[in-house]
Design an enzyme around this catalytic site. Sequence first.
Site, PDB file in Angstrom:
ATOM      1  N   LYS A 123       0.880  -1.173   0.000  1.00 41.41           N
ATOM      2  CA  LYS A 123       0.000   0.000   0.000  1.00 41.41           C
ATOM      3  C   LYS A 123       0.913   1.218   0.000  1.00 41.41           C
ATOM      4  O   LYS A 123       1.586   1.511   0.994  1.00 41.41           O
ATOM      5  CB  LYS A 123      -0.903  -0.006   1.230  1.00 41.41           C
ATOM      6  CG  LYS A 123      -1.934   1.108   1.207  1.00 41.41           C
ATOM      7  CD  LYS A 123      -2.918   0.943   2.336  1.00 41.41           C
ATOM      8  CE  LYS A 123      -4.058   1.931   2.307  1.00 41.41           C
ATOM      9  NZ  LYS A 123      -3.706   3.303   2.108  1.00 41.41           N
ATOM     10  N   LYS A 162      -6.316  -8.094  -2.638  1.00 46.30           N
ATOM     11  CA  LYS A 162      -7.390  -7.982  -3.627  1.00 46.30           C
ATOM     12  C   LYS A 162      -7.752  -9.358  -4.159  1.00 46.30           C
ATOM     13  O   LYS A 162      -6.855 -10.143  -4.493  1.00 46.30           O
ATOM     14  CB  LYS A 162      -6.949  -7.116  -4.804  1.00 46.30           C
ATOM     15  CG  LYS A 162      -6.672  -5.682  -4.432  1.00 46.30           C
ATOM     16  CD  LYS A 162      -6.120  -4.905  -5.615  1.00 46.30           C
ATOM     17  CE  LYS A 162      -5.667  -3.541  -5.132  1.00 46.30           C
ATOM     18  NZ  LYS A 162      -4.835  -2.862  -6.110  1.00 46.30           N
ATOM     19  N   LYS A 172      -2.977  -2.161   7.619  1.00 48.19           N
ATOM     20  CA  LYS A 172      -2.014  -1.076   7.824  1.00 48.19           C
ATOM     21  C   LYS A 172      -0.974  -1.447   8.871  1.00 48.19           C
ATOM     22  O   LYS A 172      -1.309  -2.036   9.896  1.00 48.19           O
ATOM     23  CB  LYS A 172      -2.770   0.175   8.256  1.00 48.19           C
ATOM     24  CG  LYS A 172      -3.577   0.789   7.119  1.00 48.19           C
ATOM     25  CD  LYS A 172      -3.518   2.260   7.296  1.00 48.19           C
ATOM     26  CE  LYS A 172      -4.414   3.056   6.460  1.00 48.19           C
ATOM     27  NZ  LYS A 172      -4.462   4.424   6.962  1.00 48.19           N
ATOM     28  N   CYS A 203       8.836  37.466  16.297  1.00 43.92           N
ATOM     29  CA  CYS A 203       9.397  38.625  16.974  1.00 43.92           C
ATOM     30  C   CYS A 203       9.593  39.718  15.933  1.00 43.92           C
ATOM     31  O   CYS A 203      10.317  39.522  14.965  1.00 43.92           O
ATOM     32  CB  CYS A 203      10.729  38.239  17.609  1.00 43.92           C
ATOM     33  SG  CYS A 203      11.675  39.676  18.120  1.00 43.92           S
TER      34      CYS A 203
HETATM   35  S1  IVH Z   1      -6.583  -0.310  -4.592  1.00 45.37           S
HETATM   36  C1  IVH Z   1     -11.143   0.555  -5.232  1.00 45.37           C
HETATM   37  N1  IVH Z   1      -4.018  -0.731  -4.241  1.00 45.37           N
HETATM   38  O1  IVH Z   1      -4.900   3.586  -0.763  1.00 45.37           O
HETATM   39  C2  IVH Z   1      -9.931   0.663  -4.401  1.00 45.37           C
HETATM   40  N2  IVH Z   1      -4.951   1.294  -3.395  1.00 45.37           N
HETATM   41  O2  IVH Z   1      -6.909   3.765   1.336  1.00 45.37           O
HETATM   42  C3  IVH Z   1      -8.749   1.011  -5.186  1.00 45.37           C
HETATM   43  N3  IVH Z   1      -3.336   2.774  -2.345  1.00 45.37           N
HETATM   44  O3  IVH Z   1      -7.247   5.501  -2.537  1.00 45.37           O
HETATM   45  C4  IVH Z   1      -7.566   1.109  -4.356  1.00 45.37           C
HETATM   46  N4  IVH Z   1      -1.561   1.506  -2.666  1.00 45.37           N
HETATM   47  O4  IVH Z   1      -4.775   5.792  -3.144  1.00 45.37           O
HETATM   48  C5  IVH Z   1      -5.055   0.105  -4.024  1.00 45.37           C
HETATM   49  N5  IVH Z   1      -1.748  -1.217  -4.033  1.00 45.37           N
HETATM   50  C6  IVH Z   1      -2.779  -0.385  -3.824  1.00 45.37           C
HETATM   51  C7  IVH Z   1      -2.623   0.847  -3.168  1.00 45.37           C
HETATM   52  C8  IVH Z   1      -3.748   1.663  -2.964  1.00 45.37           C
HETATM   53  C9  IVH Z   1      -2.009   2.645  -2.176  1.00 45.37           C
HETATM   54  C10 IVH Z   1      -4.133   3.928  -1.883  1.00 45.37           C
HETATM   55  C11 IVH Z   1      -5.103   4.457  -2.898  1.00 45.37           C
HETATM   56  C12 IVH Z   1      -6.456   4.384  -2.236  1.00 45.37           C
HETATM   57  C13 IVH Z   1      -6.081   4.322  -0.793  1.00 45.37           C
HETATM   58  C14 IVH Z   1      -7.169   3.661   0.009  1.00 45.37           C
END
Ligand code: IVH
Length: 664
Positions: A109, A281, A305, A417
Site C-alpha cells: 500500500k 485484492k 495497515k 518577533c
Molecule cells: S486499490 C477501489 N491498491 O490507498 C480501491 N490502493 O486507502 C482502489 N493505495 O485511494 C484502491 N496503494 O490511493 C489500491 N496497491 C494499492 C494501493 C492503494 C495505495 C491507496 C489508494 C487508495 C487508498 C485507500
Amino acid sequence: MKEIDDLRRELREYERHYYVLNQPLISDKEFDLKMKELERLEAEHPECFDPDSPTQKVGSDLQKGFRQVRHRYPMLSLGNTYSEGEVREWYIKTKKMVGRDFDVVCELKFDGTSISITYENGKLTQAVTRGDGRVGDDVTRNVEYIGNVPKRLEGDYPENVEFRGEVLMPWESFERLNREREDEEEQLFANPRNAASGTLKLLDSREVGRRGLQTYIYYTLGEELPMATHYGQLEKTKEWGMNVSGDMKLCHNLDEVMAYIAHWDVARKELPVATDGIVLKVNDFDLQEELGFTAKNPRWAIAYKFQPEQALTKLTEVTYQVGRTGVVTPVANLEAVQLSGTMVRRATLHNEDFIKSLDLHEGDMVYVEKGGEIIPKITAVEKSQRNENAKRVGFIENCPECGTRLVRNEEEAAWYCPNETGCAPQIKGRMEHFVSRKAMNIDGIGSEIIADMYETGIATNIEALYSLTYNDLRMLDGFADKSARNVLAELAKSREVPYERVLFAIGIRNVGEVIAKKLAARFNSIDQLRNATIEEMTEVADIGEKIARNVVAFFADPKNVTMIEALRRYGLKMEGEGERKAVSDKLAGMTIVVSGKFELHSREEYKEMIEANGGKNGSSVSAKTTYILAGSDMGPAKREKAEKLGVKIIDENDFARLLKENED
Ligand code: IVH
C-alpha cells in the site's frame, strides 16, 4: 445524535487538513480509530444514518484553480484494519460469499496520493485526482512531468484504458526538498505523502518536474481489457509501459497472505518509497464483480495497515527557537528514548495551534513517532498518566532572545518577533543565510564566524560584511593571514553572483530560491520589484498574496532600503543580465486576461506570449481589460462581467490572428 454529529464534524475537519491543506492534524492511526468509532455509533443508531457522513464518502481533495472532471468509474477508498485477525475474518467471510477457494493478490500500500490516468488510442489524454470520488481535479499537465508516466503506451493496448495508481515522492527527493525548504525557512512537509499531493497541485508544472515524483499503478479499468484477473491485467499493464511494482504476489491461501504481511512489515523499510500497509485484492474480475462495493469501499479488497513505530516518553521542557525571519518555533525537550534506531531527545511542536490540539500539559507523557520522517513528531499525549496539578503549556508572549512582545498575523499559525534589526538570532540568521551556498556562496564564513563578528561588533549587519578589512578579520579567533585573504577574495567574488540569487540572499520573508527566480524573471531589477504592485506580483505563477505582501513590506522598511543601497554601492548585482526583451510590441498597451483551459498552449505559455509581445497580463476583468483570452471552461461569472463591461472575449485562434494581424 450529538456525539455522532460532533464526530462527523471533527472527521471532516481532519479530512480537509489531510487532503486539501496537506497538513494533517492527527496521525493516520488516530484518524482511522475515530472513523471506526463513528462507524460503530452509526451502526448502533441506524436512525442517525446520513449519506453525507464521512463513513459514506471518501475525503475530498478538490481545490480551487483546477478544472473538475467527472470520473467515468467512481474512485473509491479501501476498508482498513490494523489487525491480522481482521484480515483473517475478511478472508473467511469472502470465501463464504463466493462459496469456493480463491486467489488473492497482495500488494504494497503506497503512501502517496491517488491518481487516475486515461489513455486514448495509446496517448495520455487525462490525469485526474480522486477529488470527492465522483469528480476530481484535472492535473494532466503536472502528471506529464512525472518521469515514469509514459506519454504513449506500447504493444497491444485497448483503445480506451484508465489506470489507477499512486503518485509518490521517493524518500530521497523528499529529503532533498525538505532540506531546501529548511534552508529557506519554508514550512517542511511532514511526510512524503503530503509532499507528493502538495506538489501534484502546484500551478507551475516545471517545478513539479524538478521535484522527482513517481507513479505506481495498482489497478486498470476499461470496457475491453484483455485479461480476466487482476494479476494478469497488472502484468499486461506493465507490458504497455506503465510502472507497476514488482513486489506484488499472487497468493493461493491465507498462510501465503500472512507470510507476505510478515515479510513486508520489516522489508518495507528498505524501499525507496513510503508504504503504510498491504492491500489484499480478490484476483478474479468475475468474483470482484460478484462481491461488489459498499458506499465507499470495494468488498473484494482490504488494506492491512502497519503499526507506526512509536515510543512513550516524558516531556521535560518546552523551549523556543527564534529563526532568521523572527518566527518563534516551540520545541519539546524529551527524556531520551530509542526510536527506529535513533535516540530521540527533541521534537518540534510546530506552533501554538499544534500545542493546543495536543492539549499539552507540563510533564506529560507523550507518544513520539518517526515513521521514517526526518523530525520526530509528538502524535498524542497519554492523559491517563498526567499529574492532576499539571499546568497547560501556553505560548510565550515575549521573544526569548530580546524580550520584544511577539506578534501573530491573523491568517498565519506562527508567532514572530518583530524586532528584526535588534534581535540577535534574527540578524545573525539573516547574515548566515546571506553568505550560504545557495545565496551569495561566500566560502569561509560559517555560523560560528558570523556569531564572532556579531559579538565583537566588527560586522553587525549584512552590508557591514563588505566593509570588513584585513585587520578586522585578523582580530577574529582562528583567523590567520591566509583565511583573512580568502574571505576578502570571496567577498569580492560575490559581486558576480546573479541578481536572482542576490534577491534570494537579502532574505525577504517567504521568498525562497524558487520564488526569487520567478520574481527576478518577471521583474528584471530590484527597482522594478520595489515598484511592483501586489496585483502585478500575484500574476506570476505560484506567487500568492502572502508573498506579495511580504515583498511590499520589505521595501517599506527604510532599513532594508538602506541595506540595498549600500549593497548596490559595493557593486552587487541589482538587475538581471539580459533584460527580457519583448519579442515584439504587437500587444503594447493591451491588458489581456487569460482564463480557462486551452488546447494549443498552456495558460502559462499564453501569459508569457502576452508579455513577450509587449502586452500586460490582467488578473481580473475590469474596465481596463482589452481582451479576455478564454479557454474551454471559463466561469460564467467572468463571462457575465465581461459582457457588462463590454470587454471582447477572444479564443485561441483569435489570439493567434491578433499576433499575425498586427504583424501584417
Ligand atoms: S486499490 C477501489 N491498491 O490507498 C480501491 N490502493 O486507502 C482502489 N493505495 O485511494 C484502491 N496503494 O490511493 C489500491 N496497491 C494499492 C494501493 C492503494 C495505495 C491507496 C489508494 C487508495 C487508498 C485507500
